[in-house]
Write a protein that holds these residues in place. Structure first.
Motif, short mmCIF file in Angstrom:
data_model
loop_
_atom_site.label_atom_id
_atom_site.label_comp_id
_atom_site.label_asym_id
_atom_site.label_seq_id
_atom_site.Cartn_x
_atom_site.Cartn_y
_atom_site.Cartn_z
N PRO A 50 0.93 -1.17 0.04
CA PRO A 50 0.12 0.12 0.03
C PRO A 50 0.82 1.22 -0.03
O PRO A 50 1.83 1.58 0.71
N GLN A 51 0.32 2.33 -0.61
CA GLN A 51 1.05 3.46 -0.82
C GLN A 51 0.12 4.53 -0.08
O GLN A 51 -1.38 4.48 -0.35
N GLU A 94 -5.50 8.84 1.66
CA GLU A 94 -5.85 7.95 0.45
C GLU A 94 -4.77 6.71 0.30
O GLU A 94 -3.65 7.07 0.69
N SER A 129 -3.61 3.50 -1.88
CA SER A 129 -3.57 2.65 -2.95
C SER A 129 -3.04 1.33 -2.64
O SER A 129 -1.77 1.12 -2.05
N GLU A 139 -5.53 -5.34 -4.80
CA GLU A 139 -6.86 -5.96 -4.74
C GLU A 139 -6.58 -7.21 -3.93
O GLU A 139 -5.69 -7.73 -4.06
N PHE A 183 -8.23 2.81 -2.51
CA PHE A 183 -8.14 2.39 -4.27
C PHE A 183 -7.28 0.99 -4.16
O PHE A 183 -6.30 1.08 -3.86
N GLU A 184 -8.08 0.23 -5.06
CA GLU A 184 -7.47 -1.08 -5.09
C GLU A 184 -7.39 -1.37 -6.47
O GLU A 184 -8.22 -1.01 -7.38
N THR A 185 -6.28 -1.99 -6.89
CA THR A 185 -5.81 -2.23 -8.11
C THR A 185 -5.32 -3.64 -8.36
O THR A 185 -4.87 -4.06 -7.16
N TRP A 214 0.82 -2.76 -11.16
CA TRP A 214 1.63 -2.15 -10.27
C TRP A 214 3.48 -2.59 -10.84
O TRP A 214 3.37 -3.75 -11.34
#
Length: 128
Positions: free
Chosen positions: A2-3, A65, A67, A70, A103-105, A110
């Protein structure tokens, strides 16, 4: 991995930056089982002329926030949010003055240490 981005008024955020960083890190560790040594936080202390917020917030209004990959459970993310609301209160940040967005990606979106995220063997679990 996570960032985090943390936004707030410079005059409020600068004096509490280290304490807030420690609190956020403890919440990440407790809720997401994230390794404590992997602190990826960036602070954005803003001048009053650069930070507009709703009239029902105070000068302690803070935005966090996150990021991240997921894969974490809804329960783990809710626990993270609850812990953040609880643990920042001693710093004078009320629940009304804190907003958190996750926010999940997918891992393949990445890139770090020379590879796409889905090609890394991580030292921690994402599926918590």
């Amino acid at each position: 991995m996570p960032q985090l981005k943390i936004y707030g008024l410079r005059e409020f955020l600068d004096p509490i930056k280290q304490e807030l960083s420690d609190i956020i890190n403890s919440c990440m560790t407790d809720a997401l089982q994230y390794p404590p040594e992997k602190r990826n936080q960036r602070f954005f202390p803003l001048e009053r002329s650069d930070f507009f917020y709703p009239p029902d917030r105070t000068e302690r209004y803070t935005i966090i926030e996150l990021s991240m990959f997921e894969g974490r459970s809804v329960a783990a993310k809710k626990q993270l949010i609850r812990l953040l609301f609880e643990r920042v209160q001693p710093l004078g940040i009320s629940a009304q003055d804190l907003e958190i967005t996750i926010f999940e990606t997918p891992k393949h979106n990445w890139g770090f240490r020379g590879l796409p995220g889905d090609e890394h063997q991580l030292s921690y679990k994402v599926d918590v």
